[in-house]
Design an enzyme around this catalytic site. Structure first.
Site, PDB file in Angstrom:
ATOM      1  N   GLN A 179      -4.685  -5.002   6.446  1.00  0.00           N
ATOM      2  CA  GLN A 179      -5.660  -5.887   5.799  1.00  0.00           C
ATOM      3  C   GLN A 179      -5.672  -7.275   6.436  1.00  0.00           C
ATOM      4  O   GLN A 179      -6.673  -7.983   6.369  1.00  0.00           O
ATOM      5  CB  GLN A 179      -5.354  -5.976   4.292  1.00  0.00           C
ATOM      6  CG  GLN A 179      -6.226  -6.924   3.486  1.00  0.00           C
ATOM      7  CD  GLN A 179      -7.657  -6.423   3.306  1.00  0.00           C
ATOM      8  OE1 GLN A 179      -7.952  -5.252   3.548  1.00  0.00           O
ATOM      9  NE2 GLN A 179      -8.549  -7.301   2.914  1.00  0.00           N
ATOM     10  N   ASP A 184       2.884  -4.942   7.663  1.00  0.00           N
ATOM     11  CA  ASP A 184       1.694  -4.095   7.585  1.00  0.00           C
ATOM     12  C   ASP A 184       0.462  -5.004   7.649  1.00  0.00           C
ATOM     13  O   ASP A 184       0.122  -5.673   6.678  1.00  0.00           O
ATOM     14  CB  ASP A 184       1.746  -3.309   6.263  1.00  0.00           C
ATOM     15  CG  ASP A 184       0.445  -2.555   5.985  1.00  0.00           C
ATOM     16  OD1 ASP A 184      -0.467  -2.597   6.828  1.00  0.00           O
ATOM     17  OD2 ASP A 184       0.355  -1.948   4.900  1.00  0.00           O
ATOM     18  N   HIS A 196       0.875  -1.176   0.000  1.00  0.00           N
ATOM     19  CA  HIS A 196       0.000   0.000   0.000  1.00  0.00           C
ATOM     20  C   HIS A 196       0.912   1.227   0.000  1.00  0.00           C
ATOM     21  O   HIS A 196       2.037   1.164   0.512  1.00  0.00           O
ATOM     22  CB  HIS A 196      -0.825  -0.067   1.301  1.00  0.00           C
ATOM     23  CG  HIS A 196      -1.906   0.947   1.441  1.00  0.00           C
ATOM     24  ND1 HIS A 196      -1.667   2.248   1.823  1.00  0.00           N
ATOM     25  CD2 HIS A 196      -3.247   0.849   1.286  1.00  0.00           C
ATOM     26  CE1 HIS A 196      -2.822   2.895   1.901  1.00  0.00           C
ATOM     27  NE2 HIS A 196      -3.796   2.072   1.576  1.00  0.00           N
ATOM     28  N   CYS A 243      -4.719   2.673  -3.594  1.00  0.00           N
ATOM     29  CA  CYS A 243      -3.471   3.119  -2.939  1.00  0.00           C
ATOM     30  C   CYS A 243      -2.354   2.103  -3.150  1.00  0.00           C
ATOM     31  O   CYS A 243      -1.572   1.834  -2.225  1.00  0.00           O
ATOM     32  CB  CYS A 243      -3.675   3.380  -1.449  1.00  0.00           C
ATOM     33  SG  CYS A 243      -4.855   4.673  -1.110  1.00  0.00           S
ATOM     34  N   LYS A 278     -10.687  -1.230   9.818  1.00  0.00           N
ATOM     35  CA  LYS A 278     -11.060  -2.344   8.936  1.00  0.00           C
ATOM     36  C   LYS A 278     -11.469  -3.564   9.761  1.00  0.00           C
ATOM     37  O   LYS A 278     -11.761  -4.628   9.219  1.00  0.00           O
ATOM     38  CB  LYS A 278      -9.883  -2.702   8.027  1.00  0.00           C
ATOM     39  CG  LYS A 278      -9.379  -1.493   7.220  1.00  0.00           C
ATOM     40  CD  LYS A 278      -9.106  -1.817   5.790  1.00  0.00           C
ATOM     41  CE  LYS A 278      -7.731  -2.324   5.534  1.00  0.00           C
ATOM     42  NZ  LYS A 278      -7.461  -2.442   4.085  1.00  0.00           N
TER      43      LYS A 278
HETATM   44  N1  PMP Z   1      -1.901  -0.831   4.460  1.00  0.00           N
HETATM   45  C1  PMP Z   1      -2.894  -1.531   3.900  1.00  0.00           C
HETATM   46  C2  PMP Z   1      -2.620  -2.893   3.353  1.00  0.00           C
HETATM   47  C3  PMP Z   1      -4.176  -1.000   3.846  1.00  0.00           C
HETATM   48  O1  PMP Z   1      -5.152  -1.714   3.281  1.00  0.00           O
HETATM   49  C4  PMP Z   1      -4.411   0.286   4.382  1.00  0.00           C
HETATM   50  C5  PMP Z   1      -5.787   0.894   4.370  1.00  0.00           C
HETATM   51  N2  PMP Z   1      -6.489   0.765   3.183  1.00  0.00           N
HETATM   52  C6  PMP Z   1      -3.339   0.986   4.939  1.00  0.00           C
HETATM   53  C7  PMP Z   1      -2.100   0.393   4.973  1.00  0.00           C
HETATM   54  C8  PMP Z   1      -3.519   2.351   5.523  1.00  0.00           C
HETATM   55  O2  PMP Z   1      -4.197   2.247   6.734  1.00  0.00           O
HETATM   56  P1  PMP Z   1      -4.902   3.481   7.449  1.00  0.00           P
HETATM   57  O3  PMP Z   1      -6.156   3.740   6.695  1.00  0.00           O
HETATM   58  O4  PMP Z   1      -5.169   2.993   8.824  1.00  0.00           O
HETATM   59  O5  PMP Z   1      -3.965   4.617   7.459  1.00  0.00           O
END
Ligand code: PMP
Length: 408
Positions: free
Chosen positions: A203, A200, A123, A366, A226
């Site tokens: 997800q 990370d 991401h 993203c 999430k």
């Molecule tokens: N990493 C991944 C794999 C994500 O899916 C997301 C959120 N879509 C993020 C990082 C960013 O997280 P946050 O919205 O809590 O900043």
């Protein structure tokens, strides 16, 4: 025991919602954010209605109650993630969590030429801070490619990229492909060459019980929003020895011991990294979300979501012109089906689906380097969670078929 999905759905008032055109909401955008159960909404309202106050500051009753609730949430959340409260730093989400590692650990411990290994499926939250570190301190960033046949990480390329690395940052589960990376192997191999590891789990955490202490990563980034919790909160879990190497990247109130006109001294441990008024309502809401999740066996939850995703993908493959990116049929895949139609633009397809009540995400998610690797600018993505049903999936597949029959 199988999940009682109808009872689960009853906990989520929003799932009763009808859209302005009268269609019943079918929420398939869970990889963007999950819905919140009533108990989370109630816990946050209860704080604002009955004991709203700042934490860690005053001696009055309300301040005590707010502090107890904030720290009680930390105890519950850290325990849910298999660790102790002193290894957890509240952040605004996974993005801030990763930035804290970049600005609080890497900028202090890495220097010009040091290697940080990422993957093509990260991401942006786990790419851009490292690109900034490359500008700031001259680190070298290496990207591990994905294998385009299996949509998994190319582990041979990982071994090559690992040579001389100081830090490895890998997404636990891709928010685009749903693929779960072999994080245990990645951690073991990275530690064998002396590299620290950041996983990370934004997800991954909604789909699998993350046990920080046994996983063995140095840093784990998590988002609340999430996994049934509110927006605006998350955390970074940090191994004690790694935390000792960190410096704060935000300074000000709360994180200090003593401030004079000459200078300041800081709190120790996680308190050094939590600056300003804490996210009190959000932490309380996240604590309630974790308490709600604790009633389920996450393997069962995963099985339920995986069944829906793999069935949906298999049906979609029968619709002419639909191409699926990823392999939602894999046992370890976690509920994201990314797809495109060969002649209906992804934005148009999303709008048509929305007319039918189906909320899916369209865009680059993203993850533009991943889109580049896949050779597309964007995908549509249906992503499922605990409260979704096979009936919803069935109606989605039928509606998609109707769209394709009409417009392709
Ligand atoms: N990493 C991944 C794999 C994500 O899916 C997301 C959120 N879509 C993020 C990082 C960013 O997280 P946050 O919205 O809590 O900043």
């Amino acid at each position: 025991m199988t999940l009682d999905v109808e009872a689960i759905r009853a906990d989520f008032p929003i799932l009763e919602r009808r859209l302005p055109n009268g269609k019943r909401l079918v929420y398939f955008d869970n990889a963007a954010t999950s819905q919140k159960p009533q108990c989370v909404i109630d816990a946050m309202s209860e704080y604002y209605e009955h004991y709203n106050s700042n934490a860690h500051r005053a001696n009055h009753t309300l301040a005590d109650e707010a502090t107890t609730a904030l720290e009680g949430a930390r105890d519950r959340i850290s325990s849910y993630f298999g660790t102790s409260p002193d290894q957890m730093i509240y952040t605004s989400g996974a993005t801030e969590a990763i930035n804290l590692v970049a600005y609080g650990w890497a900028r202090e411990n890495l220097s010009e030429g040091d290697v940080v290994v990422l993957t093509e499926m990260e991401h942006h939250a786990d790419i851009v801070p490292w690109q900034q570190m490359s500008v700031d301190i001259g680190i070298e960033v290496r990207y591990v490619p994905i294998d385009l046949e299996s949509y998994t990480l190319d582990m041979d390329a990982f071994e090559v990229a690992l040579e001389g690395a100081s830090l490895v940052c890998v997404v636990h589960t891709s928010n685009v492909l749903g693929v779960r990376n072999p994080v245990e192997e990645i951690i073991e191999k990275s530690h064998a060459v002396g590299a620290r590891v950041l996983i990370d789990c934004a997800q991954g955490a909604p789909h699998e019980r993350i046990d920080f202490d046994s996983l063995g990563a140095d840093f784990v980034a998590i988002s609340a929003h999430k996994m049934a919790g509110p927006t605006g909160i998350g955390c970074i879990l940090v191994r004690r020895d790694a935390m000792e190497e960190m410096v704060p990247f935000m300074t000000g109130g709360s994180m200090i011991k003593r401030v004079t006109t000459e200078g300041s001294t800081f709190q120790e441990g996680h308190a050094m990294f939590e600056t300003g008024t804490p996210r009190i309502a959000e932490a309380i809401g996240w604590g309630a979300a974790v308490e709600w999740l604790e009633q389920f066996d996450m393997e069962e939850v995963h099985g339920h979501i995986n069944d829906i995703a793999s069935w949906t993908a298999s049906q979609m493959r029968g619709i002419p012109g639909i191409r699926i990116y990823g392999d939602p049929g894999r046992d370890d895949s976690s509920g994201a089906v990314s797809f495109l139609h060969e002649s209906i633009q992804s934005q148009d397809l999303a709008l048509l689906l929305d007319e039918g009540g189906f909320a899916v995400r369209t865009g680059h998610h993203c993850a533009q380097p991943l889109m580049d690797a896949l050779g597309v600018p964007s995908t549509n993505r249906a992503s499922f969670w605990i409260y979704n049903t096979m009936e919803e999936a069935d109606s989605f597949v039928q509606y998609l078929q109707e769209i394709v029959d009409r417009f392709a």
